[in-house]
Design an enzyme around this catalytic site. Structure first.
Site, PDB file in Angstrom:
ATOM      1  N   THR A   1       0.859  -1.182   0.000  1.00  0.00           N
ATOM      2  CA  THR A   1       0.000   0.000   0.000  1.00  0.00           C
ATOM      3  C   THR A   1       0.897   1.235   0.000  1.00  0.00           C
ATOM      4  O   THR A   1       1.589   1.506   0.985  1.00  0.00           O
ATOM      5  CB  THR A   1      -0.923   0.011   1.219  1.00  0.00           C
ATOM      6  OG1 THR A   1      -1.729  -1.167   1.205  1.00  0.00           O
ATOM      7  CG2 THR A   1      -1.833   1.239   1.181  1.00  0.00           C
TER       8      THR A   1
ATOM      9  N   LYS B   1      -7.678   0.757  -3.378  1.00  0.00           N
ATOM     10  CA  LYS B   1      -7.277   0.298  -2.043  1.00  0.00           C
ATOM     11  C   LYS B   1      -7.345   1.426  -1.025  1.00  0.00           C
ATOM     12  O   LYS B   1      -7.854   1.247   0.095  1.00  0.00           O
ATOM     13  CB  LYS B   1      -5.860  -0.280  -2.106  1.00  0.00           C
ATOM     14  CG  LYS B   1      -5.199  -0.546  -0.752  1.00  0.00           C
ATOM     15  CD  LYS B   1      -5.939  -1.610   0.047  1.00  0.00           C
ATOM     16  CE  LYS B   1      -5.327  -1.792   1.444  1.00  0.00           C
ATOM     17  NZ  LYS B   1      -4.027  -2.459   1.407  1.00  0.00           N
TER      18      LYS B   1
ATOM     19  N   LYS C   1      -1.267   4.788   8.257  1.00  0.00           N
ATOM     20  CA  LYS C   1      -0.605   5.072   6.988  1.00  0.00           C
ATOM     21  C   LYS C   1      -1.608   5.105   5.841  1.00  0.00           C
ATOM     22  O   LYS C   1      -1.627   6.037   5.027  1.00  0.00           O
ATOM     23  CB  LYS C   1       0.468   4.025   6.702  1.00  0.00           C
ATOM     24  CG  LYS C   1       1.230   4.255   5.397  1.00  0.00           C
ATOM     25  CD  LYS C   1       2.009   3.037   4.958  1.00  0.00           C
ATOM     26  CE  LYS C   1       1.106   1.985   4.354  1.00  0.00           C
ATOM     27  NZ  LYS C   1       1.862   0.889   3.693  1.00  0.00           N
TER      28      LYS C   1
END
Length: 304
Positions: A96, A171, A246
């Site tokens: 990611t 995502k 994050k």
């Protein structure tokens, strides 16, 4: 059988790569941590001592790394993928990262004769262990089609969502929504408790009613309600507060760049930041439930 190089054998990568071995592929794995390489060997991965050794002769290279800076380093360093993989190698990044890093990966890989697909996943370590992850693939159509064949043994769902960076965009938006769901679940569970509701009775209602969510069904933050939830194990991480922070931070940054207003995402980002500030980044993201607690105590958490 496909020859696959796997870079990054942490909580996700070690579990994901084992399914490729089970599917009959030859998988060589590298991680900077010796113990992770040794652990992967127990699942049929061939551990190697460098990225160069991992990618030599590999048809596919798969990355599973913590941050965008690690992805860039693994790809462009002197000992990295670009320097040692054969032209035409298919590179999949399941990490990611931010949109800018993903765009850089596509551009740099293409200019050097490699094929690149952004291939982030959703489902956490539980999905990685079970082989039921959702993959979101972005890139050139033919490359995405080939990537889909490779990731299927690790997946419950595989979606080709569009061109370069569309996988990581999907995502980030998805995990932003997850963070907001965690916020709602946290506040709801605490309010139900303070109003005297039995936790199991309230969960049973919410699970089949308008308060339902994937987070509620999988990670309910009250011990003894949902098997496998972090609340049953002192909030030890299945998806750490650090990683969730994050992801939400990257999504909020995307919202700022595009002018979209995301006050709920900003709130959960800030609550996760307080966990990090208190040295709890390694705990599960659902420990943000403490933010809704009247006194900061939480059932199932010993305070450490």
């Amino acid at each position: 059988m496909t020859s696959i190089a796997w870079i990054g054998l942490g909580n996700m990568g070690s579990r994901m790569s084992s399914h490729l071995v089970t599917a009959g592929h030859d998988v060589r794995g590298y991680d900077v941590v010796d113990a992770l390489r040794d652990g992967a060997a127990e699942h049929g991965i061939t551990p190697v001592g460098s990225i160069a050794e991992a990618v030599e002769g590999a048809e596919v290279v798969i990355l599973s790394l913590p941050k965008g800076e690690h992805v860039r380093q693994v790809l462009e360093s002197d000992g990295g993928v670009f320097a040692h993989a054969a032209p035409g190698t298919l590179i999949l990044d399941t990490s990611t990262v931010d949109i800018e890093t993903s765009q850089w990966c596509h551009g740099q890989a293409g200019s050097r004769g490699f094929r690149f697909v952004d291939a982030p996943v959703s489902g956490g370590t539980q999905g990685a262990q079970a082989g039921t992850l959702t993959f979101m693939l972005g890139g050139i159509e033919d490359d995405v089609a080939d990537a889909k064949e490779i990731v299927t043994p690790m997946a419950g769902n595989v979606f080709a969502v569009g061109e370069a960076t569309h996988g990581i965009a999907a995502k980030l938006v998805n995990n932003m929504m997850l963070g907001i769901s965690i916020l709602a679940m946290s506040e709801g569970s605490q309010l139900a408790q303070q109003l005297g509701l039995d936790p199991q009775a309230f969960f049973d209602v919410a699970r089949v009613s308008s308060g339902d969510s994937w987070a509620l069904r999988t990670w309910y933050p009250v011990p003894g309600i949902v098997p496998g939830a972090a609340s049953n194990d002192n909030f030890d991480a299945s998806f750490s507060a650090m990683l969730c922070h994050k992801d939400v931070t990257l999504a909020v940054a995307g919202a700022e760049q595009t002018g979209v207003h995301v006050p709920a995402a900003t709130l959960i980002r800030d609550q996760l930041q307080r966990l990090l500030d208190d040295g709890l980044g390694g705990k599960d993201c659902t420990l943000v439930v403490r933010e809704a607690s009247p006194d900061g105590t939480v059932q199932g958490w010993d305070g450490n």
